[in-house]
Design a protein around this motif. Structure first.
Motif, short mmCIF file in Angstrom:
data_model
loop_
_atom_site.label_atom_id
_atom_site.label_comp_id
_atom_site.label_asym_id
_atom_site.label_seq_id
_atom_site.Cartn_x
_atom_site.Cartn_y
_atom_site.Cartn_z
N HIS A 131 -3.69 -0.40 -6.79
CA HIS A 131 -3.88 -1.74 -7.37
C HIS A 131 -3.44 -2.80 -6.35
O HIS A 131 -3.08 -3.91 -6.72
CB HIS A 131 -3.06 -1.83 -8.65
CG HIS A 131 -3.41 -2.99 -9.55
ND1 HIS A 131 -4.69 -3.37 -9.84
CD2 HIS A 131 -2.60 -3.84 -10.26
CE1 HIS A 131 -4.67 -4.41 -10.67
NE2 HIS A 131 -3.43 -4.72 -10.93
N PRO A 156 -6.94 -6.40 -8.59
CA PRO A 156 -6.15 -7.37 -9.35
C PRO A 156 -7.07 -8.45 -9.92
O PRO A 156 -7.85 -9.04 -9.18
CB PRO A 156 -5.19 -7.93 -8.30
CG PRO A 156 -4.98 -6.79 -7.35
CD PRO A 156 -6.35 -6.15 -7.26
N ASP A 166 -1.61 -0.99 -15.58
CA ASP A 166 -1.63 -1.75 -14.33
C ASP A 166 -0.24 -2.32 -13.99
O ASP A 166 0.55 -2.60 -14.89
CB ASP A 166 -2.59 -2.95 -14.44
CG ASP A 166 -4.05 -2.51 -14.40
OD1 ASP A 166 -4.33 -1.29 -14.51
OD2 ASP A 166 -4.92 -3.38 -14.26
N ASP A 167 -0.02 -2.51 -12.70
CA ASP A 167 1.09 -3.31 -12.17
C ASP A 167 2.44 -2.60 -12.11
O ASP A 167 3.44 -3.19 -11.73
CB ASP A 167 1.28 -4.63 -12.95
CG ASP A 167 0.03 -5.50 -12.93
OD1 ASP A 167 -0.82 -5.28 -12.05
OD2 ASP A 167 -0.11 -6.37 -13.80
N HIS A 216 -0.43 -7.22 -4.55
CA HIS A 216 -0.97 -7.87 -5.75
C HIS A 216 -0.92 -9.40 -5.63
O HIS A 216 -0.89 -10.12 -6.61
CB HIS A 216 -0.18 -7.43 -6.99
CG HIS A 216 -0.91 -7.60 -8.29
ND1 HIS A 216 -1.00 -8.80 -8.95
CD2 HIS A 216 -1.60 -6.71 -9.05
CE1 HIS A 216 -1.70 -8.63 -10.08
NE2 HIS A 216 -2.07 -7.37 -10.16
ZN LIG Z 1 -2.63 -6.36 -11.93
#
Ligand SMILES: [Zn+2]
Length: 302
Positions: A147, A188, A97-98, A151
């Protein structure tokens, strides 16, 4: 004579019933169990919110006569789905993720060396190096997931429309860069996060989940946390240990990891995690909207 035969029929029925009950129960515990990462490192909850949601009760209890009809049919679908595809195989879905981050090239190198496919739930970044990473992820056979672009909890969880706009903005960027428009998503904080309440109220996740499902976008949570969000930089061995413990007795695992600049130890732990999972008999796959085991803390309400 008659009563003896009656007794043995009753006994046979009881054996059958308990065998069926056991099978359903064990399957549900293994495949649709509550987010068990909490068992190992509780701090993870700080970031992702407590594992409660009004719709997820079916995930934390085994099937019984008190199970609501909706939960039962979801569980049945899950069982049917498993019987149809890869029922006997162990499959690991590694998710990052991210990203993209400064570690993405190294993560991709490790995956390539180990012949492992993974899923990247990326966010919106416009630097050339980041755009190159979106492309490399796709070119090297991995799966791109959405994602959200920003965010930013206070922005995306304000309303269903705000969330949708953010997702669409990232999808446009990704399609422009890679030719692929993601149809999978990770919220998220996960689908049952409570941080969203501040921006959009208590019903916001249910409302967004419903809308995403309506639009054909599948969201995935995880059932194995690497716990790398428990500290800014958790030590490598704790990350490896968390994956080992949280994956025990599970045949389908969606492993949560982070591709962020500060998560240096996640990259360091990755080769050891892959080696361990291979030794445990897992195959590695990217998440797929149709095919994959779908772990969702919050079931999309009808
Ligand atoms: Zn995240």
């Amino acid at each position: 004579m008659r009563s003896v035969r009656g007794m043995s029929i009753l006994a046979a029925l009881l054996v059958l019933a308990s065998a069926l009950g056991y099978r359903e129960g064990s399957l549900l515990t293994r495949e649709g169990g509550a987010p068990q990462h909490q068992a190992v490192i509780h701090k993870v909850e700080d970031e992702y919110g407590p594992p409660y949601s009004p719709w997820s009760s079916s995930e934390s209890t085994s099937l019984s006569s008190s199970t609501p009809p909706q939960a039962r049919s979801t569980a049945d679908r899950e069982v049917e789905h498993l019987q149809k595809s890869d029922a006997s195989r162990k499959i690991a879905y590694l998710t990052f993720d991210d990203g993209p981050s400064s570690h993405t090239p190294r993560i991709l190198d490790i995956l390539q060396r180990q012949h492992v496919q993974a899923t990247f739930f990326v966010i919106g970044k416009e630097r050339e190096t980041d755009k190159r990473m979106y492309r490399r992820i796709v070119e090297e056979g991995h799966v791109l997931g959405n994602h959200t672009y920003s965010h930013d909890y206070s922005r995306i969880y304000r309303s269903t429309e705000a969330f949708q706009r953010d997702v669409e903005r990232l999808n446009m960027l990704l399609e422009e860069q890679t030719g692929v428009k993601p149809d999978i998503l990770r919220f998220p904080g996960g689908s049952n996060n409570h941080i969203s309440w501040k921006a959009g109220g208590r019903r916001i996740m249910a409302s967004i989940a419903r809308e995403m499902s309506k639009q054909g976008i599948a969201y995935f949570d995880w059932n194995v946390s690497s716990a790398d969000a428990a500290a800014v930089t958790l030590d490598k061995q704790s990350i490896v240990q968390a994956v080992k413990q949280n994956s025990a007795h599970k045949d389908r695992i969606i492993v949560l990891m982070h591709d962020m600049d500060k998560k240096t130890t996640t990259v360091e732990a990755l080769p050891e995690i892959i080696t361990f999972l291979k030794r445990e008999g897992y195959e590695f796959k990217g998440l797929d909207k149709e095919e994959s085991f779908r772990c969702q803390f919050l079931q999309p309400p009808a």
